[in-house]
Design an enzyme around this catalytic site. Sequence first.
Site, PDB file in Angstrom:
ATOM      1  N   TYR A   1       4.908  -8.277  14.845  1.00 30.48           N
ATOM      2  CA  TYR A   1       5.107  -7.384  14.931  1.00 30.48           C
ATOM      3  C   TYR A   1       5.812  -5.837  15.361  1.00 30.48           C
ATOM      4  CZ  TYR A   1       3.860  -3.283  11.310  1.00 30.48           C
ATOM      5  OH  TYR A   1       3.537  -2.055  10.523  1.00 30.48           O
TER       6      TYR A   1
ATOM      7  N   THR B   1      -2.086   4.977   9.047  1.00 31.40           N
ATOM      8  CA  THR B   1      -2.125   4.993   7.411  1.00 31.40           C
ATOM      9  C   THR B   1      -3.302   4.484   5.749  1.00 31.40           C
ATOM     10  OG1 THR B   1       0.039   5.886   7.591  1.00 31.40           O
ATOM     11  CG2 THR B   1      -0.391   6.208   5.739  1.00 31.40           C
TER      12      THR B   1
ATOM     13  N   PHE C   1       1.204  -0.865  -0.031  1.00 31.56           N
ATOM     14  CA  PHE C   1       0.349  -0.321  -0.185  1.00 31.56           C
ATOM     15  C   PHE C   1       0.997   1.527   0.050  1.00 31.56           C
ATOM     16  CE2 PHE C   1      -1.921   2.903   3.004  1.00 31.56           C
ATOM     17  CZ  PHE C   1      -2.435   3.476   2.627  1.00 31.56           C
TER      18      PHE C   1
END
Length: 318
Positions: free
Chosen positions: A145, A175, A11
Site C-alpha cells: 500500500y 477517515t 467508502f
Amino acid sequence: MRIVVSGAAGFIGSHLCDRLVAEGHTVVGLDSFITGRRENIAQLADHPRFQLLQQDVSQPFELPGPVDYVLHLASPASPKDYLEHPIATLDTGSLGTRRMLELALRDRARFLLTSTSECYGDPLEHPQKETYWGNVNPVGPRSCYDESKRFAEALTMAYHRVHGLETNIARIFNTYGPRMQLDDGRVVPAFIDQALRGDPLTVYGNGSQTRSFCYVSDLVEGLCRLMDSGERYPVNLGNPREMTIREFAEQIRRMTGSRSPVIFRELPEDDPRQRRPDISKARRLLGWEPKVGLEEGLRMTIEYFRNAPRPAYTGSPS
Ligand code: UDP
C-alpha cells in the site's frame, strides 16, 4: 463538469460521488468491487447524471465521451484488505494510476490522486508535515500500500512535469463515517461492531499507538477544495485531534454504553506508532479545517452501524 471517479463504490468514493452529483456534475463511477460495494452507491443508481461501471482500472479500458476531471480514489485502503490483496493493491497504485493519468491526458482533464498518510510510514517526525519524506519499510507487509501510493505520487508529479497536466495530490489520514465496512478490520468499525455485539474490544499491542480520526464529510469538503486549487504538491487532509487506541476504545465503550471488556492482541508488523496530520498547509491554501468533532462524528457512525445488517447481533447493549 463530467467527472470520472475511480473507487466510486468505496467508502470515501461514494460520499464524494454524492457531493459531486448534488453540485450538478455528471459523474462516471468506476469500481472493481474488490472492496467497493454496490450498496454504497445505491442512492445514485437511477440518477440521470450518474453512471457506475464495473472496471478494474489496472486493466485497459475505453471511456468514450469528453472528461473534464479525473479523481483517482481506487485502492484497497484497510490494512486487512491490502494485506489480502497485495498484488491488486500494487497494480491499482501503479498501473491503475497510469491509466487514470492517461485518461486525463487524453482530454487535458484535471487530475486528483488520493494518496495517504501511509506515505509517512512509521513516522519519525510528529506531527507529519507534507515536507516529511517518511519512514517506510519497502519490503514489509504494508509496503504494497505505502509504496504503491508513493509511486502513484511520483507518477502524478511526472505527468505534471512532463505533460503540464493539472494535478492535485491529497494525503488522506484516518477517515471514518457511515459506509465503512463492518468487517473491514479497521479500528473504527471493529470497535463499534464489537461494542454493539458485547464482544471484547481487541486493542492491538498495548494501545499506546496514536491515530487522528477525521469525519468523512470534512474529508470530502477538503477534497473538493483541493480540486479547485492550483496546488500541485501533496496536501494533508485529516483531523489533528490525536488519541491513543486505548483511549479510543474507552470512547467507543462510553458512547455505545457497552460493557465489553478490552483485550490485547499482538501488534501487527510495522504498525505506525503515532500519526497526526499537520494541516497548516490545507488551512493556508484551502481555508479548510475539519468541522465535525469526534463525539458528533462517532454518534452518526454508531447510529449507522446500529442499523446496518448484522446477522449475529443479539440486541441492544445496556
Ligand atoms: N487496531 C486495533 N484493534 C483493531 C483494529 C485496529 O487496536 O481491531 C489498531 C491498529 O493496530 C492501528 C490502529 O488501530 O494501530 C488503526 O488501525 P486501522 O486498521 O484502523 O488503520 P491504520 O491507521 O493502521 O491504517
